[in-house]
Scaffold this motif. Structure first.
Motif, PDB file in Angstrom:
ATOM      1  N   GLU A 148      88.533  68.310 -74.693  1.00 26.37           N
ATOM      2  CA  GLU A 148      87.860  68.129 -73.411  1.00 26.37           C
ATOM      3  C   GLU A 148      86.620  69.015 -73.365  1.00 26.37           C
ATOM      4  N   HIS A 149      85.493  68.454 -72.912  1.00 25.46           N
ATOM      5  CA  HIS A 149      84.211  69.132 -73.082  1.00 25.46           C
ATOM      6  C   HIS A 149      84.124  70.454 -72.334  1.00 25.46           C
ATOM      7  N   ARG A 150      84.640  70.527 -71.126  1.00 27.98           N
ATOM      8  CA  ARG A 150      84.532  71.773 -70.364  1.00 27.98           C
ATOM      9  C   ARG A 150      85.209  72.920 -71.113  1.00 27.98           C
ATOM     10  N   SER A 151      86.384  72.660 -71.661  1.00 28.67           N
ATOM     11  CA  SER A 151      87.080  73.678 -72.444  1.00 28.67           C
ATOM     12  C   SER A 151      86.307  73.997 -73.722  1.00 28.67           C
ATOM     13  N   PHE A 152      85.762  72.963 -74.358  1.00 33.81           N
ATOM     14  CA  PHE A 152      84.970  73.156 -75.574  1.00 33.81           C
ATOM     15  C   PHE A 152      83.772  74.069 -75.301  1.00 33.81           C
ATOM     16  N   ALA A 153      83.022  73.776 -74.234  1.00 31.73           N
ATOM     17  CA  ALA A 153      81.828  74.560 -73.912  1.00 31.73           C
ATOM     18  C   ALA A 153      82.180  76.013 -73.625  1.00 31.73           C
ATOM     19  N   ALA A 154      83.295  76.232 -72.921  1.00 30.77           N
ATOM     20  CA  ALA A 154      83.714  77.601 -72.614  1.00 30.77           C
ATOM     21  C   ALA A 154      84.172  78.344 -73.866  1.00 30.77           C
ATOM     22  N   THR A 155      84.955  77.674 -74.702  1.00 25.69           N
ATOM     23  CA  THR A 155      85.530  78.317 -75.884  1.00 25.69           C
ATOM     24  C   THR A 155      84.469  78.633 -76.931  1.00 25.69           C
ATOM     25  N   MET A 156      83.387  77.882 -76.941  1.00 24.94           N
ATOM     26  CA  MET A 156      82.318  78.144 -77.894  1.00 24.94           C
ATOM     27  C   MET A 156      81.669  79.509 -77.681  1.00 24.94           C
ATOM     28  N   GLN A 157      81.676  79.999 -76.456  1.00 24.42           N
ATOM     29  CA  GLN A 157      80.899  81.204 -76.142  1.00 24.42           C
ATOM     30  C   GLN A 157      81.400  82.460 -76.865  1.00 24.42           C
ATOM     31  N   PRO A 158      82.697  82.796 -76.833  1.00 29.38           N
ATOM     32  CA  PRO A 158      83.121  83.977 -77.602  1.00 29.38           C
ATOM     33  C   PRO A 158      82.885  83.824 -79.100  1.00 29.38           C
ATOM     34  N   LEU A 159      82.999  82.592 -79.604  1.00 22.78           N
ATOM     35  CA  LEU A 159      82.731  82.356 -81.022  1.00 22.78           C
ATOM     36  C   LEU A 159      81.255  82.588 -81.335  1.00 22.78           C
ATOM     37  N   LEU A 160      80.374  82.143 -80.442  1.00 21.82           N
ATOM     38  CA  LEU A 160      78.938  82.345 -80.634  1.00 21.82           C
ATOM     39  C   LEU A 160      78.572  83.823 -80.544  1.00 21.82           C
ATOM     40  N   VAL A 161      79.232  84.553 -79.648  1.00 18.13           N
ATOM     41  CA  VAL A 161      78.981  85.995 -79.550  1.00 18.13           C
ATOM     42  C   VAL A 161      79.296  86.676 -80.876  1.00 18.13           C
ATOM     43  N   VAL A 162      80.439  86.355 -81.450  1.00 22.47           N
ATOM     44  CA  VAL A 162      80.852  86.994 -82.706  1.00 22.47           C
ATOM     45  C   VAL A 162      79.928  86.595 -83.849  1.00 22.47           C
ATOM     46  N   MET A 163      79.623  85.291 -83.965  1.00 23.00           N
ATOM     47  CA  MET A 163      78.775  84.821 -85.069  1.00 23.00           C
ATOM     48  C   MET A 163      77.403  85.483 -85.043  1.00 23.00           C
ATOM     49  N   ASN A 164      76.788  85.518 -83.868  1.00 23.76           N
ATOM     50  CA  ASN A 164      75.435  86.071 -83.779  1.00 23.76           C
ATOM     51  C   ASN A 164      75.431  87.589 -83.896  1.00 23.76           C
ATOM     52  N   THR A 165      76.474  88.241 -83.395  1.00 17.75           N
ATOM     53  CA  THR A 165      76.574  89.688 -83.568  1.00 17.75           C
ATOM     54  C   THR A 165      76.700  90.046 -85.045  1.00 17.75           C
ATOM     55  N   MET A 166      77.506  89.271 -85.778  1.00 18.69           N
ATOM     56  CA  MET A 166      77.625  89.474 -87.217  1.00 18.69           C
ATOM     57  C   MET A 166      76.274  89.344 -87.899  1.00 18.69           C
ATOM     58  N   SER A 167      75.518  88.344 -87.489  1.00 16.55           N
ATOM     59  CA  SER A 167      74.203  88.115 -88.095  1.00 16.55           C
ATOM     60  C   SER A 167      73.263  89.294 -87.843  1.00 16.55           C
ATOM     61  N   VAL A 168      73.244  89.783 -86.593  1.00 21.44           N
ATOM     62  CA  VAL A 168      72.370  90.909 -86.247  1.00 21.44           C
ATOM     63  C   VAL A 168      72.766  92.162 -87.023  1.00 21.44           C
ATOM     64  N   LEU A 169      74.048  92.484 -87.031  1.00 19.60           N
ATOM     65  CA  LEU A 169      74.512  93.695 -87.712  1.00 19.60           C
ATOM     66  C   LEU A 169      74.241  93.630 -89.215  1.00 19.60           C
ATOM     67  N   THR A 170      74.433  92.439 -89.792  1.00 21.89           N
ATOM     68  CA  THR A 170      74.191  92.281 -91.225  1.00 21.89           C
ATOM     69  C   THR A 170      72.720  92.509 -91.551  1.00 21.89           C
ATOM     70  N   LEU A 206      70.410  94.147 -89.793  1.00 21.78           N
ATOM     71  CA  LEU A 206      70.010  95.531 -89.570  1.00 21.78           C
ATOM     72  C   LEU A 206      70.628  96.457 -90.611  1.00 21.78           C
ATOM     73  N   GLY A 207      71.895  96.196 -90.960  1.00 16.59           N
ATOM     74  CA  GLY A 207      72.582  97.045 -91.924  1.00 16.59           C
ATOM     75  C   GLY A 207      71.998  96.959 -93.318  1.00 16.59           C
ATOM     76  N   LEU A 208      71.502  95.776 -93.688  1.00 14.84           N
ATOM     77  CA  LEU A 208      70.941  95.582 -95.028  1.00 14.84           C
ATOM     78  C   LEU A 208      69.436  95.815 -95.077  1.00 14.84           C
ATOM     79  N   GLY A 209      68.861  96.209 -93.944  1.00 19.37           N
ATOM     80  CA  GLY A 209      67.426  96.468 -93.925  1.00 19.37           C
ATOM     81  C   GLY A 209      66.588  95.220 -94.093  1.00 19.37           C
ATOM     82  N   ALA A 210      67.090  94.092 -93.586  1.00 19.07           N
ATOM     83  CA  ALA A 210      66.370  92.828 -93.738  1.00 19.07           C
ATOM     84  C   ALA A 210      65.205  92.691 -92.775  1.00 19.07           C
TER      85      ALA A 210
END
Length: 248
Positions: free
Chosen positions: A159-181, A183-187
């Protein structure tokens, strides 16, 4: 950053944030290409990642009651594994061919999911596990993870409403990983980040985009929002495919 470039960046972030509020995803797909042109590849993607984190946190606050935390817990660890596998693959494989394979495969998966969703309902933990692996792998190799989520949502009739809500914590983690990686690797080259005063302006664009999206979400039926999410996913897969073909 010049005023014209800042206006273009804010417009991209505003549209992307609004789209993510309605469809559950989309800021990266809209904002990253524009920011990359304006700020360069590494800094542009970094700014897009930061904007995506803030956007997802704001949307999560509004939609937290609709989050399927069981799916998050199931998908998240495999998403992290997929990211590691993607990083190892990027180190060894040609990026252009990766984009072609990922983009083409996802288009096939989306088409199959759309055709079969009325006849077959796919359920079970293995499907969620595979989706987490695929999303993490795709996000690291090509920066396009939305198609994997959408194919899963179509196949499981999520169901789309649940899908849209559940995507948000996953997006937070994915993008945080990208930022930390990065910055950590000096990219990120020293001194290349935008001036301090640019960040509050971009934050205002995020806030405006989420507010606009919230207003639209109240008027957009779930079926239409689901179609918008599918369109975003197809655009992401096509982007990866075309980018790969041009890079061969």
């Amino acid at each position: 950053m010049e005023i014209g470039a800042l206006v273009a960046a804010c417009a991209a972030v505003l549209v992307g944030a609004g789209l993510q509020r309605v469809a559950g995803m989309g800021l990266g797909l809209v904002a990253a290409p524009v920011l990359t042109v304006l700020l360069g590849a590494s800094v542009g993607v970094l700014v897009s990642n930061v904007a995506a984190i803030v956007t997802a946190l704001l949307i999560l606050r509004a939609l937290r009651d609709g989050v399927d935390w069981r799916r998050v817990i199931t998908i998240l660890p495999l998403m992290l594994v997929g990211s590691v596998l993607g990083a190892l693959t990027v180190r060894e494989a040609d990026t252009a061919w990766l984009d072609v394979i990922v983009g083409g495969s996802v288009l096939v998966a989306l088409a199959a999911s759309a055709l079969l969703r009325r006849r077959v309902r796919i359920t079970g933990r293995p499907v969620a596990v595979l989706t987490g692996l695929a999303a993490g792998f795709m996000n690291t190799t090509s920066g396009v993870a939305a198609p994997a989520w959408t194919a899963y949502a179509l196949a499981t009739r999520w169901e789309h409403r649940s899908f849209a809500a559940t995507m948000q914590p996953l997006l937070v983690v994915m993008n945080t990983m990208s930022v930390l990686t990065k910055l950590g690797l000096g990219a990120i080259p020293a001194g290349s980040a935008p001036a301090w005063w640019v960040w509050p302006v971009l934050l205002a664009a995020v806030l405006a985009g989420v507010a606009l999206g919230a207003s639209l979400a109240r008027r957009v039926p779930s079926r239409v929002a689901s179609r918008i999410a599918t369109t975003v996913a197809v655009a992401g897969a096509v982007t990866a495919l075309v980018r790969g073909l041009l890079g061969l």
